[in-house]
Scaffold this active site. Structure first.
Site, PDB file in Angstrom:
ATOM      1  N   TYR A 151     -13.642 -62.385 -21.618  1.00 34.27           N
ATOM      2  CA  TYR A 151     -13.742 -61.168 -20.800  1.00 34.27           C
ATOM      3  C   TYR A 151     -13.207 -61.427 -19.392  1.00 34.27           C
ATOM      4  O   TYR A 151     -12.432 -60.632 -18.847  1.00 34.27           O
ATOM      5  CB  TYR A 151     -15.204 -60.729 -20.757  1.00 34.27           C
ATOM      6  CG  TYR A 151     -15.481 -59.531 -19.881  1.00 34.27           C
ATOM      7  CD1 TYR A 151     -15.109 -58.247 -20.286  1.00 34.27           C
ATOM      8  CD2 TYR A 151     -16.126 -59.662 -18.653  1.00 34.27           C
ATOM      9  CE1 TYR A 151     -15.379 -57.141 -19.490  1.00 34.27           C
ATOM     10  CE2 TYR A 151     -16.399 -58.560 -17.856  1.00 34.27           C
ATOM     11  CZ  TYR A 151     -16.022 -57.307 -18.278  1.00 34.27           C
ATOM     12  OH  TYR A 151     -16.284 -56.216 -17.492  1.00 34.27           O
ATOM     13  N   LYS A 155      -9.993 -59.645 -17.423  1.00 33.05           N
ATOM     14  CA  LYS A 155     -10.149 -58.924 -16.165  1.00 33.05           C
ATOM     15  C   LYS A 155      -9.340 -59.581 -15.042  1.00 33.05           C
ATOM     16  O   LYS A 155      -8.835 -58.883 -14.150  1.00 33.05           O
ATOM     17  CB  LYS A 155     -11.628 -58.829 -15.788  1.00 33.05           C
ATOM     18  CG  LYS A 155     -12.439 -57.940 -16.718  1.00 33.05           C
ATOM     19  CD  LYS A 155     -11.941 -56.499 -16.726  1.00 33.05           C
ATOM     20  CE  LYS A 155     -12.872 -55.582 -17.500  1.00 33.05           C
ATOM     21  NZ  LYS A 155     -12.408 -54.170 -17.479  1.00 33.05           N
TER      22      LYS A 155
END
Length: 253
Positions: A151, A155
């Protein structure tokens, strides 16, 4: 503070719930015509019925053809001036247990979903007199978090894209920014809290406290706080703000 241009059209991916819905509602209240895009038609239609948006299109941002077609339909109704690339998913796992499929899911939705949306709106936006692109990243795009390597990597990629694209478009009327919320009180976070409770045996209050410990204000961010930041970036008074990754996180970053 200057507001949105009159008759602007804003498109919000992942706009049916959580942060995306809060952003859609805030933009609508600021005077924009708002189209929300997401995978769940019922959720999107409920947002429209509640006045959080004016139109809805169903598409998965990870599907380039589907998101391009949905954005084309929205643009046919009214040219798009504002893109909020918000749609995302979050999965956590130790790196040793993060397989290729997990990394691909995070990249496909959280990063390529932004790429697909921007590529779909940019040609027409360039010939408009006004343009705003805001990607909803995360504090995970500004720092690392244990057990969230996939994740966080996705990002970080979003923030890099924003900074590069802002430079390419710096001499145009289009600004490109990222908003990076800390842990925010949404249904997506509620799922994370449930997982913490199941895996650790902690109470709900303990799980929330665990997620809030990185925030110096010792609380969760609210979706409205994120939405207010986005609306400001979309306003005419923020024309000199581009290439930024703005943390909405109580001083965490």
């Amino acid at each position: 503070m200057s507001g949105l241009p009159r008759s602007s059209h804003a498109l919000v991916t992942g706009g049916g719930r959580g942060i995306g819905r809060a952003i859609a509602s805030a933009l609508a209240q600021a005077g924009a015509t708002v189209t929300v895009i997401g995978r769940n038609r019922a959720t999107l239609e409920e947002a429209v019925a509640a006045g959080a948006a004016h139109f809805a299109e169903v598409a998965d941002v990870a599907d380039e053809a589907a998101i391009s077609a949905a954005i084309a339909r929205a643009g046919d109704r009214q040219p798009i001036d504002i893109l909020i690339a918000n749609a995302g998913v979050a999965e956590s796992a130790p790196f040793a247990k993060s397989d290729v499929a997990l990394f691909r899911r995070m990249i496909d939705v959280d990063f390529m979903g932004v790429v697909h949306a921007v590529q779909a709106v940019l040609p027409a936006m360039k010939v408009r007199p006004y343009g705003r692109i805001v990607a909803i990243a995360s504090t995970a795009g500004l720092k690392g978090y244990a057990y969230a390597s996939a994740y966080s990597a996705a990002k970080h990629a979003v923030v890099g894209l924003v900074r590069s694209l802002a430079l390419e478009l710096a001499t145009t009327h289009i600004t490109v920014n990222a908003v990076c919320p800390g842990f925010t009180d949404t249904d997506l976070l509620a799922d994370s809290i449930d997982n913490i409770m199941k895996k650790t045996g902690r109470s709900h209050e303990q799980a929330v406290a665990d997620l809030s410990r990185n925030n110096p204000q010792a609380r969760l961010v609210t979706p409205a706080e994120v939405a207010d930041t986005v609306v400001w970036l979309c306003g005419e008074g923020a024309g000199a703000i581009t290439g930024q990754a703005i943390a909405v996180a109580g001083g965490e970053v």
